[in-house]
Structure formats: structure tokens, C-alpha cells
Design a protein around this motif. Structure first.
Motif, PDB file in Angstrom:
ATOM      1  N   THR A  41       0.851  -1.199   0.000  1.00 50.28           N
ATOM      2  CA  THR A  41       0.000   0.000   0.000  1.00 50.28           C
ATOM      3  C   THR A  41       0.885   1.247   0.000  1.00 50.28           C
ATOM      4  O   THR A  41       1.023   1.939   1.021  1.00 50.28           O
ATOM      5  CB  THR A  41      -0.912   0.004   1.222  1.00 50.28           C
ATOM      6  N   PRO A  42       1.522   1.586  -1.108  1.00 53.51           N
ATOM      7  CA  PRO A  42       2.418   2.762  -1.116  1.00 53.51           C
ATOM      8  C   PRO A  42       1.690   4.061  -0.807  1.00 53.51           C
ATOM      9  O   PRO A  42       2.248   4.934  -0.116  1.00 53.51           O
ATOM     10  CB  PRO A  42       3.004   2.750  -2.532  1.00 53.51           C
ATOM     11  N   ASP A  43       0.508   4.254  -1.283  1.00 59.02           N
ATOM     12  CA  ASP A  43      -0.228   5.491  -0.999  1.00 59.02           C
ATOM     13  C   ASP A  43      -0.528   5.601   0.487  1.00 59.02           C
ATOM     14  O   ASP A  43      -0.403   6.697   1.077  1.00 59.02           O
ATOM     15  CB  ASP A  43      -1.538   5.509  -1.797  1.00 59.02           C
ATOM     16  N   LEU A  44      -0.950   4.512   1.091  1.00 65.60           N
ATOM     17  CA  LEU A  44      -1.263   4.538   2.515  1.00 65.60           C
ATOM     18  C   LEU A  44      -0.011   4.797   3.344  1.00 65.60           C
ATOM     19  O   LEU A  44      -0.062   5.523   4.365  1.00 65.60           O
ATOM     20  CB  LEU A  44      -1.911   3.211   2.919  1.00 65.60           C
ATOM     21  N   ASP A  45       1.097   4.242   2.916  1.00 66.26           N
ATOM     22  CA  ASP A  45       2.339   4.481   3.658  1.00 66.26           C
ATOM     23  C   ASP A  45       2.715   5.961   3.621  1.00 66.26           C
ATOM     24  O   ASP A  45       3.168   6.535   4.644  1.00 66.26           O
ATOM     25  CB  ASP A  45       3.467   3.639   3.062  1.00 66.26           C
ATOM     26  N   GLN A  46       2.543   6.608   2.484  1.00 67.93           N
ATOM     27  CA  GLN A  46       2.834   8.032   2.389  1.00 67.93           C
ATOM     28  C   GLN A  46       1.889   8.849   3.261  1.00 67.93           C
ATOM     29  O   GLN A  46       2.308   9.836   3.911  1.00 67.93           O
ATOM     30  CB  GLN A  46       2.725   8.486   0.928  1.00 67.93           C
ATOM     31  N   GLN A  47       0.631   8.469   3.303  1.00 68.04           N
ATOM     32  CA  GLN A  47      -0.322   9.179   4.165  1.00 68.04           C
ATOM     33  C   GLN A  47       0.063   9.044   5.639  1.00 68.04           C
ATOM     34  O   GLN A  47      -0.072  10.007   6.410  1.00 68.04           O
ATOM     35  CB  GLN A  47      -1.725   8.626   3.932  1.00 68.04           C
ATOM     36  N   LEU A  48       0.552   7.882   6.009  1.00 64.10           N
ATOM     37  CA  LEU A  48       0.960   7.694   7.403  1.00 64.10           C
ATOM     38  C   LEU A  48       2.172   8.553   7.737  1.00 64.10           C
ATOM     39  O   LEU A  48       2.236   9.181   8.817  1.00 64.10           O
ATOM     40  CB  LEU A  48       1.262   6.214   7.647  1.00 64.10           C
ATOM     41  N   ASP A  49       3.141   8.609   6.826  1.00 68.84           N
ATOM     42  CA  ASP A  49       4.316   9.462   7.076  1.00 68.84           C
ATOM     43  C   ASP A  49       3.908  10.925   7.193  1.00 68.84           C
ATOM     44  O   ASP A  49       4.421  11.674   8.066  1.00 68.84           O
ATOM     45  CB  ASP A  49       5.326   9.289   5.934  1.00 68.84           C
ATOM     46  N   GLN A  50       2.988  11.346   6.339  1.00 64.83           N
ATOM     47  CA  GLN A  50       2.528  12.734   6.416  1.00 64.83           C
ATOM     48  C   GLN A  50       1.795  12.997   7.715  1.00 64.83           C
ATOM     49  O   GLN A  50       1.966  14.057   8.344  1.00 64.83           O
ATOM     50  CB  GLN A  50       1.622  13.029   5.220  1.00 64.83           C
ATOM     51  N   ALA A  51       0.982  12.076   8.160  1.00 60.04           N
ATOM     52  CA  ALA A  51       0.257  12.264   9.412  1.00 60.04           C
ATOM     53  C   ALA A  51       1.194  12.300  10.600  1.00 60.04           C
ATOM     54  O   ALA A  51       0.979  13.084  11.551  1.00 60.04           O
ATOM     55  CB  ALA A  51      -0.759  11.128   9.579  1.00 60.04           C
ATOM     56  N   ARG A  52       2.220  11.515  10.572  1.00 57.03           N
ATOM     57  CA  ARG A  52       3.185  11.551  11.673  1.00 57.03           C
ATOM     58  C   ARG A  52       3.935  12.881  11.710  1.00 57.03           C
ATOM     59  O   ARG A  52       4.184  13.436  12.801  1.00 57.03           O
ATOM     60  CB  ARG A  52       4.169  10.390  11.531  1.00 57.03           C
ATOM     61  N   ALA A  53       4.282  13.388  10.529  1.00 51.32           N
ATOM     62  CA  ALA A  53       4.940  14.709  10.495  1.00 51.32           C
ATOM     63  C   ALA A  53       3.990  15.791  10.983  1.00 51.32           C
ATOM     64  O   ALA A  53       4.412  16.717  11.721  1.00 51.32           O
ATOM     65  CB  ALA A  53       5.412  15.005   9.077  1.00 51.32           C
TER      66      ALA A  53
END
Length: 423
Positions: free
Chosen positions: A148-160
Motif C-alpha cells: 500500500t504505497p499510498d497509505l504508507d505516504q499518508q501515514l508518514d505525512q500524518a506523523r509529520a
């Protein structure tokens, strides 16, 4: 030379009676027209008499009769054949009694104790599948992995975003503390101090919201790994490596699994036998895959209501399958240990007519006239069906009736009609 002399016949030419001799009084003299006064003969040389004419008439009438009679007989035969062809030929059977005696055998549907259709909760691509059909899995065992590359990017953005919210909260806390100290010395107004306090509370709420978003995305990321919800066997795998995975029931079913260590067995019990079923009652289950072997099934619950469509009671059984000797989703025969004393009247299934008026049969009367009768159906024994009302054992029921069969017509019985009935 002198001519010979013959005796003369005086008055021979003048008196016609002399030629014919004496005639009785009133007789008609012959007609003379030939030379020398001789009478003419008939062309055939004979005279027609009344006896000859009668014989000729008889011969003519006989010839006419002999010519007419075969045609008349042929016409009668053709009419009889037409009548015979217009009369339908049917085979009939007599309803027969069937006494089941001890036991009541009914078809049973075997289902898993639990089953689950496994779908993805996230969008992505199938990275790998780890189990195939027939695999026995344990709870929480990994079945497949999804990228899930899109979901992984969303998680990184949410953590930031969470880190930024925490920094803003730290600054709001320091600012609020300073303004509260200045308020004590009257260096700032109360309004300004309250504004800094509200900013601190806003930062706290922002951190909480970003933290919740991070946790939501982390939960979704955890769905990248597909696990078994319970112990069971994989009965279906519909995905392969590289497949596009869509989240939810709108996507492709990835796996189907069933718990088979124990099974549920469903049986529809006819209404007359419904009150004889109780929780805890046992029955014998026989399956096609294990011929000659009986499995004990126990009643665990019933629907406690008669179906208005089938007039049966739905009964649920439990049967042990720890040895995996019974296949789920199969059918079997379940035999109740119940005593039946009433005989059952049955007819072959191919005697039944499904009409808009309901279930009917065609019965041939003593005068070979068809009568359509509505019947009430009971249980189905496979090739025969129980008839609760509508026919008697002495009724001649039509076998394989046509869809166009109507009452009141005359039929002819086939020579090979099975009058003994279905035994």
C-alpha cells in the motif's frame, strides 16, 4: 321333257291359316315380313322371356353390391381409425401405501460451524499469498500481504503533522506560562492572558486530532497483512501476486474459510412430525463420501415455527467432525429414531401436475373419462411423493400427463399400464 307334278295345295297362298295350321281362338297370328311370307327371327336367334330379365337384374344388383360393400367397409374402418387416433392413450398407476415403520429419513444440508469471506480493508497490490485451498490455519495466522504505497505516504505525512502539532503545543504552553506571570505584575491585560491560554488549549486539541489520525492510518497499515479470523480450512483463494486489491465488499473476495472441526446440519421436518422433535434428541447422519458409516447428530435448536411455504420445521443439528470425515457444504440423509404407525399414501413424482390452481393429478374414471383433482402434498421420498388428500388407493392416476391435459376428455389405457402402482 315333262316337268314333275306335285300335289297342289289349294288356297295355300290365299289363306294364311293354311300356313300356320289351326290357331286357337283369340291368338295373334305371326307377323309376316320375310320373303315368301315367312316370319322374322330375333337378332340373337332367341326370344326374351321374363325369367331371363329377372336373372339379368339380379346379376346387375349383385355387381353393384359387390362393388359398394368394400368401399363402405373401408370407409367405416377409416372412421374408426380416426376416432381411435383422436382418443389419447395414457398409462395409469394405482397409488400405493408406504409404511416407514421405525425411523424417519430426511435429506440434510451440511454446513460449517463457522465460515468467513475475507476481503481487503486497504487498497493496494497483492505482494504475496502464503496459503492455498485446503490449508488448515490457526487464528491470526498470516494468509497474504498487500503493498500500500499510498497509505504508507499518508501515514508518514500524518506523523509529520503530529510532530508539528506537538511543537506548536510546546510553544503555546511556554507562551501561556509567561503571560500568566506577567499578568500577576499587571504588565499585560487579562484579555491578552486569556488569549494565550486559549491558544494553548487549541494546540492541545490539534495534537489530539493529529494523534488520532496517525493511529487510524497505523490501523489501516496493519491490514496490509491478511490473517485468519479463526481456526479452519481455506476453501477458496481468488487472488494472485500483483492483483489490484480494492478495499471492501466491492472488491474481490481474497479467501473463503470454514471451521470444520464440528458442523451444523439443517433438516426440514414435515409438519406432522414437528412436535416429535426436541433439543438434545439424536439422529444418525449418513453421507455419500462415507457410505455405510453413521455419525451421531444432536439437535441444538429449531426455528420453532412452521414455514408457510414448505410446511416444514427447520431443525439445526450439531455433529462432531474432528477427524475431518465429513465434507462441509455436502448433503446427507438424517434418520430420526421415531416410531411411525400411520401408513403413507404415495404416487410417483411424474404423476404430478403443477397448475395455477395448485398441485393436481389426472384420474381416469370407470368410463375412461379424465378428472383433474387437486391434491395436498406431503413429504418427498425421492421418486415418490406423499399425498395427504385428493386420491384414494383405488384411483387410476395418469403417469406423465401432458401439460395440455384437461378434465372431461375420454382416454384409452395403454396395454402396458403399471396398474400395480409404485411399490
Amino acid at each position: 321333257m315333262n316337268k314333275p307334278e306335285f300335289p297342289s295345295e289349294p288356297n295355300a297362298a290365299k289363306d294364311p291359316s293354311a300356313l300356320t295350321g289351326s290357331m286357337p281362338p283369340g291368338a295373334t297370328p305371326p307377323i309376316s315380313g320375310g320373303p315368301g311370307g315367312q316370319p322374322e327371327a330375333s337378332p340373337a336367334g332367341i326370344r326374351w322371356r321374363p325369367g331371363v330379365i329377372g336373372i339379368a337384374v339380379v346379376i346387375v344388383i349383385g355387381a353393384l353390391v359387390l362393388g359398394f360393400f368394400p368401399r363402405w367397409r373401408q370407409r367405416q374402418t377409416a372412421q374408426a381409425n380416426m376416432i381411435e387416433l383422436a382418443t389419447p392413450t395414457v398409462s395409469v398407476v394405482l397409488p400405493s401405501y408406504y409404511t416407514p415403520g421405525e425411523g424417519l429419513t430426511l435429506p440434510a444440508e451440511i454446513r460449517p460451524w463457522r465460515e468467513a469471506s475475507i476481503y481487503a480493508r486497504v487498497n493496494g497490490y497483492l505482494k504475496d499469498w502464503l496459503v492455498d485451498i485446503g490449508a488448515h490455519v490457526q487464528p491470526n495466522q498470516k494468509l497474504a500481504e498487500i503493498e500500500t504505497p499510498d497509505l504508507d505516504q499518508q501515514l508518514d505525512q500524518a506523523r509529520a503533522q503530529l510532530q508539528l502539532a506537538k511543537a506548536n503545543l510546546h510553544l503555546a504552553e511556554i507562551t501561556d506560562d509567561r503571560w500568566q506571570e506577567l499578568l500577576k505584575t499587571a504588565a499585560v491585560t487579562q484579555q491578552d492572558a486569556d488569549t494565550k491560554t486559549a491558544g494553548r488549549e487549541t494546540a492541545v486539541a490539534s495534537v489530539a486530532a493529529d494523534l488520532a489520525n496517525v493511529r487510524r492510518l497505523e490501523q489501516l497499515v496493519s491490514y496490509e497483512t491478511i490473517v485468519a479470523p479463526f481456526a479452519g480450512v481455506i476453501t477458496l483463494r481468488e487472488v494472485d501476486i500483483g492483483d489490484l486489491i480494492i478495499a471492501g465488499n466491492g472488491g474481490l473476495e481474497m479467501f473463503h474459510m470454514a471451521q470444520t472441526d464440528k458442523l451444523r446440519v439443517y433438516v426440514h421436518v414435515p409438519e406432522p412430525d414437528a412436535l416429535g422433535i426436541a433439543v438434545g434428541q439424536t439422529a444418525d447422519l449418513v453421507t455419500p463420501e462415507s457410505p455405510g458409516r453413521k455419525f451421531t447428530a444432536t439437535v441444538i435448536t429449531t426455528s420453532e415455527a412452521i414455514s408457510p411455504v414448505s410446511r416444514t420445521l427447520l431443525v439445526e443439528f450439531e455433529v462432531d467432525n474432528s477427524q475431518n470425515q465429513i465434507l462441509p457444504y455436502s448433503y446427507g440423509d438424517l434418520t430420526f429414531k421415531v416410531i411411525h404407525t400411520r401408513p403413507i399414501l404415495t404416487v410417483p413424482d411424474n404423476c404430478l401436475l403443477f397448475r395455477s390452481q395448485g398441485l393436481q393429478v389426472g384420474v381416469v374414471g370407470p368410463d375412461n373419462i379424465v378428472e383433474l383433482r387437486s391434491v395436498q402434498q406431503g413429504r418427498d421420498f425421492g421418486q415418490t411423493t406423499e399425498i395427504i388428500s385428493g386420491v384414494t388407493p383405488n384411483d387410476r392416476v395418469i403417469v406423465n400427463p401432458s401439460d395440455s391435459l384437461i378434465g372431461g376428455i375420454k382416454v384409452r389405457l395403454a396395454d402396458n399400464s403399471a396398474m400395480a402402482g409404485a411399490k
